[in-house]
Design a protein around this motif. Structure first.
Motif, PDB file in Angstrom:
ATOM      1  N   ALA A  11       7.865  10.731   5.070  1.00  0.00           N
ATOM      2  CA  ALA A  11       8.350   9.929   6.199  1.00  0.00           C
ATOM      3  C   ALA A  11       7.234   9.215   6.929  1.00  0.00           C
ATOM      4  O   ALA A  11       7.476   8.228   7.639  1.00  0.00           O
ATOM      5  CB  ALA A  11       9.114  10.820   7.178  1.00  0.00           C
ATOM      6  N   ALA A  12       5.998   9.681   6.760  1.00  0.00           N
ATOM      7  CA  ALA A  12       4.861   9.022   7.435  1.00  0.00           C
ATOM      8  C   ALA A  12       4.428   7.758   6.715  1.00  0.00           C
ATOM      9  O   ALA A  12       3.700   6.943   7.283  1.00  0.00           O
ATOM     10  CB  ALA A  12       3.701   9.991   7.540  1.00  0.00           C
ATOM     11  N   PHE A  13       4.855   7.583   5.460  1.00  0.00           N
ATOM     12  CA  PHE A  13       4.434   6.425   4.670  1.00  0.00           C
ATOM     13  C   PHE A  13       5.351   5.240   4.948  1.00  0.00           C
ATOM     14  O   PHE A  13       6.504   5.412   5.381  1.00  0.00           O
ATOM     15  CB  PHE A  13       4.488   6.759   3.181  1.00  0.00           C
ATOM     16  CG  PHE A  13       3.385   7.666   2.721  1.00  0.00           C
ATOM     17  CD1 PHE A  13       2.239   7.155   2.114  1.00  0.00           C
ATOM     18  CD2 PHE A  13       3.475   9.036   2.894  1.00  0.00           C
ATOM     19  CE1 PHE A  13       1.227   7.979   1.698  1.00  0.00           C
ATOM     20  CE2 PHE A  13       2.458   9.888   2.471  1.00  0.00           C
ATOM     21  CZ  PHE A  13       1.317   9.356   1.879  1.00  0.00           C
ATOM     22  N   PRO A  14       4.872   4.027   4.698  1.00  0.00           N
ATOM     23  CA  PRO A  14       5.739   2.858   4.814  1.00  0.00           C
ATOM     24  C   PRO A  14       6.963   3.010   3.918  1.00  0.00           C
ATOM     25  O   PRO A  14       6.914   3.680   2.869  1.00  0.00           O
ATOM     26  CB  PRO A  14       4.851   1.699   4.331  1.00  0.00           C
ATOM     27  CG  PRO A  14       3.460   2.180   4.557  1.00  0.00           C
ATOM     28  CD  PRO A  14       3.491   3.674   4.319  1.00  0.00           C
ATOM     29  N   ALA A  15       8.073   2.410   4.308  1.00  0.00           N
ATOM     30  CA  ALA A  15       9.352   2.597   3.609  1.00  0.00           C
ATOM     31  C   ALA A  15       9.257   2.249   2.132  1.00  0.00           C
ATOM     32  O   ALA A  15       9.916   2.871   1.296  1.00  0.00           O
ATOM     33  CB  ALA A  15      10.432   1.758   4.280  1.00  0.00           C
ATOM     34  N   ALA A  16       8.427   1.281   1.781  1.00  0.00           N
ATOM     35  CA  ALA A  16       8.346   0.847   0.382  1.00  0.00           C
ATOM     36  C   ALA A  16       7.486   1.769  -0.462  1.00  0.00           C
ATOM     37  O   ALA A  16       7.412   1.633  -1.667  1.00  0.00           O
ATOM     38  CB  ALA A  16       7.789  -0.572   0.314  1.00  0.00           C
TER      39      ALA A  16
ATOM     40  N   ASP B   2      -6.460   4.631   4.245  1.00  0.00           N
ATOM     41  CA  ASP B   2      -6.364   4.169   2.860  1.00  0.00           C
ATOM     42  C   ASP B   2      -4.987   4.460   2.264  1.00  0.00           C
ATOM     43  O   ASP B   2      -4.407   3.619   1.563  1.00  0.00           O
ATOM     44  CB  ASP B   2      -7.447   4.846   2.007  1.00  0.00           C
ATOM     45  CG  ASP B   2      -8.851   4.427   2.400  1.00  0.00           C
ATOM     46  OD1 ASP B   2      -8.998   3.353   3.014  1.00  0.00           O
ATOM     47  OD2 ASP B   2      -9.796   5.185   2.106  1.00  0.00           O
ATOM     48  N   ALA B   3      -4.455   5.647   2.545  1.00  0.00           N
ATOM     49  CA  ALA B   3      -3.190   6.054   1.930  1.00  0.00           C
ATOM     50  C   ALA B   3      -1.989   5.336   2.530  1.00  0.00           C
ATOM     51  O   ALA B   3      -1.045   4.973   1.816  1.00  0.00           O
ATOM     52  CB  ALA B   3      -3.013   7.564   2.071  1.00  0.00           C
ATOM     53  N   LEU B   4      -2.017   5.118   3.843  1.00  0.00           N
ATOM     54  CA  LEU B   4      -0.868   4.516   4.524  1.00  0.00           C
ATOM     55  C   LEU B   4      -0.941   2.999   4.578  1.00  0.00           C
ATOM     56  O   LEU B   4       0.029   2.335   4.960  1.00  0.00           O
ATOM     57  CB  LEU B   4      -0.750   5.080   5.938  1.00  0.00           C
ATOM     58  CG  LEU B   4      -0.583   6.602   6.047  1.00  0.00           C
ATOM     59  CD1 LEU B   4      -0.484   7.022   7.508  1.00  0.00           C
ATOM     60  CD2 LEU B   4       0.647   7.072   5.283  1.00  0.00           C
ATOM     61  N   GLY B   5      -2.079   2.448   4.223  1.00  0.00           N
ATOM     62  CA  GLY B   5      -2.220   0.995   4.213  1.00  0.00           C
ATOM     63  C   GLY B   5      -2.276   0.380   5.594  1.00  0.00           C
ATOM     64  O   GLY B   5      -1.939  -0.796   5.770  1.00  0.00           O
ATOM     65  N   LYS B   6      -2.708   1.138   6.587  1.00  0.00           N
ATOM     66  CA  LYS B   6      -2.851   0.624   7.950  1.00  0.00           C
ATOM     67  C   LYS B   6      -3.955   1.413   8.636  1.00  0.00           C
ATOM     68  O   LYS B   6      -4.261   2.544   8.253  1.00  0.00           O
ATOM     69  CB  LYS B   6      -1.537   0.765   8.726  1.00  0.00           C
ATOM     70  CG  LYS B   6      -1.056   2.206   8.875  1.00  0.00           C
ATOM     71  CD  LYS B   6       0.276   2.298   9.599  1.00  0.00           C
ATOM     72  CE  LYS B   6       0.146   1.984  11.063  1.00  0.00           C
ATOM     73  NZ  LYS B   6       1.406   2.210  11.807  1.00  0.00           N
ATOM     74  N   GLU B   7      -4.540   0.829   9.649  1.00  0.00           N
ATOM     75  CA  GLU B   7      -5.635   1.488  10.353  1.00  0.00           C
ATOM     76  C   GLU B   7      -5.117   2.694  11.138  1.00  0.00           C
ATOM     77  O   GLU B   7      -4.188   2.587  11.944  1.00  0.00           O
ATOM     78  CB  GLU B   7      -6.303   0.507  11.315  1.00  0.00           C
ATOM     79  CG  GLU B   7      -7.563   1.055  11.966  1.00  0.00           C
ATOM     80  CD  GLU B   7      -8.721   1.212  10.978  1.00  0.00           C
ATOM     81  OE1 GLU B   7      -9.588   2.079  11.233  1.00  0.00           O
ATOM     82  OE2 GLU B   7      -8.751   0.466   9.976  1.00  0.00           O
TER      83      GLU B   7
END
Length: 349
Positions: free
Chosen positions: A343-348, A273-278
């Motif tokens: 750093a684990a999150f998407p760049a945006a 949910d937080a990272l927006g990817k499975e």
């Protein structure tokens, strides 16, 4: 005279506690750490007037067994620079280099200390305590570990979840290191407060960011047992309260936990949910981890100790007047995170 003395104590003590009088500058041994960074930021945000000094490893001052990736160096320096911009001073500090202790501690009255989890801690931690006493440090706040809580034969009978001296977890090097350092601190003659948190919610972000980004996976060996994770925000909140109101917390130890135990599969869901990817959790043998300390922590998690009824405490609410953060709340609070976590999150993000 006795009446006058008591009157002065009633007036002066609350004022002294309110402004943090008595400790002067605070030194944080790891200003780039997930807890140390937050403690520094929260002290500065609260208007702490006595000075905040943060330790960091000068990239040019490493020892051979402390190999840090370039990207991690850059993230750590970003954290230190953000604290400097907020008003902190930064100083080179390395547990393995005892010649950095004196300069780091000059004029300091309170130390917020993370443990020296490296080879040689048996020599370095007592040397650091000696340096603290020589520098005139009065108060040390140390982060330990939930499973390092001492037993009734070792002066901590009043602490909840105290472990006996023959506890099986003492075979875990990290637990033993914390426990021995705690004992040194308790016997050194300085005022102290020891915090005993469970596993950090930040661990997947901090230590498995590459796996999360490149593979959509994070790895463990918990056997899908319930694990009590705690937000580093809550640990920092407790530490700041202890530093600002030190007289109320002398010679105390606090067991700090999250609100409840969850499985690492549930953690993967929150990360999704937080990272927006499975994100998929991969459970494997602890022997597959190259880092022996990491593997040992996985064995602790797989014991199932933390899913037992009664493990979660109310210390955070009692000390900070708010509930412990859930995993979802921790992941949503990106403003408090270190650059390594982000750093684990998407760049945006």
């Amino acid at each position: 005279m006795e009446t006058v003395k008591h009157t002065l104590e009633k007036v002066v003590k609350p004022i002294a506690d309110k402004v943090g009088h008595g400790h002067g500058p605070v030194f944080i041994t790891a200003g780039n750490g997930v807890v140390g960074y937050r403690v520094g930021a929260k002290l500065l945000q609260s208007g702490y007037e006595h000075g905040v000094r943060v330790g960091y490893r000068d990239p040019l001052n490493k020892v051979h067994h402390d190999e840090v990736k370039k990207g991690d160096d850059e993230a750590d320096m970003t954290a230190i620079n953000k604290l400097k911009e907020a008003g902190a001073t930064a100083v080179d500090f390395c547990w393995e280099k005892q010649d950095t202790y004196e300069n780091a501690l000059e004029g300091v009255k309170t130390v917020f200390c993370s443990a020296p989890s490296h080879e040689g801690w048996e020599d370095n931690f007592p040397a650091f305590i000696k340096a603290c006493k020589h520098a005139g440090v009065r108060h040390i706040v140390k982060v330990s570990f939930f499973h390092a809580m001492m037993g009734p034969d070792e002066a901590m009978a009043d602490f909840s979840h105290a472990k006996p001296s023959d506890d099986i977890f003492l075979k875990v090097p990290l637990v033993r290191m914390h426990r021995e350092c705690d004992k040194m601190l308790m016997k050194c003659g300085l005022d102290y407060c020891i915090l005993f948190p469970t596993h950090f919610m930040s661990n997947p972000l901090r230590y498995q960011a590459k796996h999360l980004k490149d593979e959509g996976k994070f790895y463990g060996a918990s056997g899908l047992k319930g694990v009590n994770y705690i937000s580093p925000n809550d640990i920092a909140d407790v530490a700041v309260q202890v530093i600002n109101h030190h007289r109320e917390h002398h010679h105390q130890g606090y067991t700090l936990t999250g609100p409840k135990a969850i499985t690492d599969a549930e953690v993967a869901g929150h990360l999704t949910d937080a990272l927006g990817k499975e994100i998929e959790y991969i459970d494997q043998s602890a022997s597959k981890f190259n880092d022996t300390s990491f593997a040992a922590l996985e064995i602790v998690k797989a014991s199932g100790e933390e899913e037992k009824t009664g493990v979660a405490t109310k210390s955070i609410k009692k000390i900070c007047k708010h509930e412990a953060q859930s995993y979802e709340e921790y992941l949503q609070d990106k403003e408090s995170m270190t650059p390594r976590e982000l750093a684990a999150f998407p760049a945006a993000a």
